[in-house]
Design an enzyme around this catalytic site. Structure first.
Site, PDB file in Angstrom:
ATOM      1  N   CYS D 137       0.830  -1.194   0.000  1.00 13.73           N
ATOM      2  CA  CYS D 137       0.000   0.000   0.000  1.00 13.73           C
ATOM      3  C   CYS D 137       0.873   1.256   0.000  1.00 13.73           C
ATOM      4  O   CYS D 137       0.861   2.030  -0.949  1.00 13.73           O
ATOM      5  CB  CYS D 137      -0.918  -0.028   1.221  1.00 13.73           C
ATOM      6  SG  CYS D 137      -1.738   1.537   1.539  1.00 13.73           S
ATOM      7  N   GLU D 211      -4.460  -6.556  -1.853  1.00 11.10           N
ATOM      8  CA  GLU D 211      -4.603  -5.226  -2.455  1.00 11.10           C
ATOM      9  C   GLU D 211      -5.256  -5.338  -3.835  1.00 11.10           C
ATOM     10  O   GLU D 211      -6.094  -4.516  -4.209  1.00 11.10           O
ATOM     11  CB  GLU D 211      -3.232  -4.546  -2.588  1.00 11.10           C
ATOM     12  CG  GLU D 211      -2.742  -3.861  -1.333  1.00 11.10           C
ATOM     13  CD  GLU D 211      -3.370  -2.478  -1.137  1.00 11.10           C
ATOM     14  OE1 GLU D 211      -4.505  -2.243  -1.592  1.00 11.10           O
ATOM     15  OE2 GLU D 211      -2.701  -1.636  -0.497  1.00 11.10           O
TER      16      GLU D 211
END
Lengths: 222, 222, 222, 222
Positions: D137, D211
């Protein structure tokens, strides 16, 4: 008489509760119509789930405030590591799934979501938060199996999933689930209070929703 | 050949290591000269210590990355809750100390300091930090007892503390300690690296210092 | 009207509360008679304490259930790291203590015991347990300073410790402490219940006892 | 010269890395062809994500071993609570999404899975495990935006998502990501070792996969 906490939590979860306990996966399984691929997918992910389930009860040992609490959490780790995982491995072998193959399988999104949600509530909150997050699984499976066994629509003969239903509807598991439900009441008396109910209900409803997603993940493999 | 991690940690702790393993409490105990009040104080606080020791291994279950790691941590919780605490209670009864009396005793400063230091390293760090913090106790007790039993100055006959020495010098405990020392090497291989050594050595030295304070707390009661 | 939780907790702590808030260290400090060595020892250990205090509020961020709770915990980390530690370092410089010297000092037993006790309650319990464990410090210091400032026996002129009393008796710190006491009531309403009171009272009493040991550690250096 | 840890981790993640950084969601967004419903879904879930992101850095404060480590984690909580969440709320307002509406939205399965996976690695492991789980991230977004901005296929004029790309491709965010990547190297030097690489690579690959599932959850809303 005080309404048991588990009953209050399922009532507060509303439609989400039956969306989990009467999920198509469960109804198809009871009728013997569940595609085998769905059940296999479930079995593999349930093996991966059990590893985190044992971790959750290890966390509960650490979170215990008395020797009695510690012993109960310890007995659940023992049951998971020494009995359940073994039974699961043996049962899966009957479906042609080896332990090595299951351990090598990546965790499904639904498996990650449910297990880590439970552990997070357990670490960030206290032991009551942890046990409430686990209750849809521990107590819910007993309700699911008992309800299906009592249902005339359930196929008894020639149902390849009959063993699964019998295990969770059997005296041993039903007793374990009753014990877990009573433990919720004890802890709510000691560590609860009406002020906590909304947050506990939110944890329970979220865990229930994540359990339903776990069934769906099985179905989606078919 | 690689030097075992435990040896490196004791070497790095320097004088603090023998200040713990050859503390007056230990030497007096081995000679049979330890005041009974000191030993009783130690026994009571050691009971309170064991509750947090079981919590620490419960935490290790939660921190495990494999089924094998989980099983080892679980076996140590089992040993603590099902064997050690029971033996301790029985042994203490021989010294006129009931479990209820011990459970009602407030924790000494040294007990709080050591147990919570270990748990904090265990939560904030990883399982290697946790096991290094526990090592002065788990592995250290085996070294202490073996060294004293080998010492000609130790009184064998008529030493009221003989049982205590024999328990920790016995094959079972010595085996458990060797196993724990090997586990440190395995974990250091998997989760360690030279960069970690200074911090691990600091944890070990602090835990050693806190163990010495635990002996001193016993002596101070005499 | 409901009795504030903090009042109930101090009442339940009984004699232990005044053994902490009116400890000789405090009384001597107020009279200006505290040996300088005792105060220096306290200052150094209080610096080491602050590092764990900041960790405790970091833990509270992780344990928050709402953005509002997170912001309050964050503001306390900010106050500690950006203001308090700085003030402390500056204040200590006035007493001839450098930050490097303080950071190099080993933690006293009382420092380890209190800080790790708080963190353990905070991790094993929930945020209410954590804040109750911190309350003898956060709210207690305000009570200690206000009581001493109001005491005619306190020496105002030529008291080398006057700044210390003024800081904690000042509007800013008194406001922070009132805010913290109110937060306890809010959390007790949301996460508490009478069933929790005995355990919360035990945490508070233990933390109070450990704070008194912290003063004593200072005195023992004289 | 030593290969930076982040590069080794993305290399080890293999195809999973580009399945995330060049996910259809990203490519469509860069071309300005992403359905608005997909972007809104993403924005709402990203708001819910940020709350757990702040919790993760709060946990890192608690897990810090030095004042410098604490200050870095604290600055990231500050950036999240005082800047990012505010910018996010303001940005979302431009898309007709109020904060209250976002806060009331249930978390998607992908949101629960990724955030709780990160927190679990962070609690069960050490701070390096936590930062590695966050890296896809924190560092990944910078790589995604820089790569898209450099791509001639990216639509610059009249692209409703241009602001989003500019924010993450901008100097400020790129600097923050470089800083985070360097911090991984520092921590790997202090707390790592080759033995840890396989497990760290597994954490990174899992977080990367989660993700990608987060982008997919956005797309699935269209």
């Amino acid at each position: 008489m005080v309404t048991p906490l588990f009953e209050r939590l399922t009532a507060a979860a509303g439609a989400a509760w039956h969306a989990y306990t009467r999920h198509d996966f469960v109804l198809l399984l009871a009728r013997g119509d569940l595609p085998e691929a769905a059940f296999r997918r479930y079995l593999v992910q349930d093996y991966l789930f059990l590893l985190h389930f044992a971790r959750a009860w290890g966390l509960a040992i650490y979170k215990s405030e008395s020797l009695a609490e510690m012993r109960r959490a310890h007995s659940l780790v023992t049951a998971t590591l020494d009995v359940e995982i073994g039974l699961h491995i043996e049962y899966c072998r009957g479906w042609g799934l080896s332990e090595a193959a299951m351990a090598a399988e990546p965790e499904a999104l639904a498996t990650v979501a449910y297990t880590r949600f439970v552990l997070d509530r357990g670490v960030a909150g206290d032991r009551l938060d942890l046990e409430v997050a686990l209750a849809p699984c521990v107590v819910g499976y007993a309700e699911i199996a008992a309800e299906r066994i009592a249902d005339p629509g359930t196929r008894r003969n020639g149902n390849p999933y009959r063993d699964w239903l019998d295990m969770y509807a059997g005296d041993e598991y039903q007793g374990l689930a009753r014990h877990a439900a009573r433990a919720l009441d004890d802890e709510f008396a000691r560590r609860g209070g009406e002020g906590r109910f909304p947050e506990l209900a939110a944890i329970f409803a979220n865990a229930t929703r994540l359990e339903a997603a776990f069934w769906q993940m099985g179905l989606d493999a078919a």
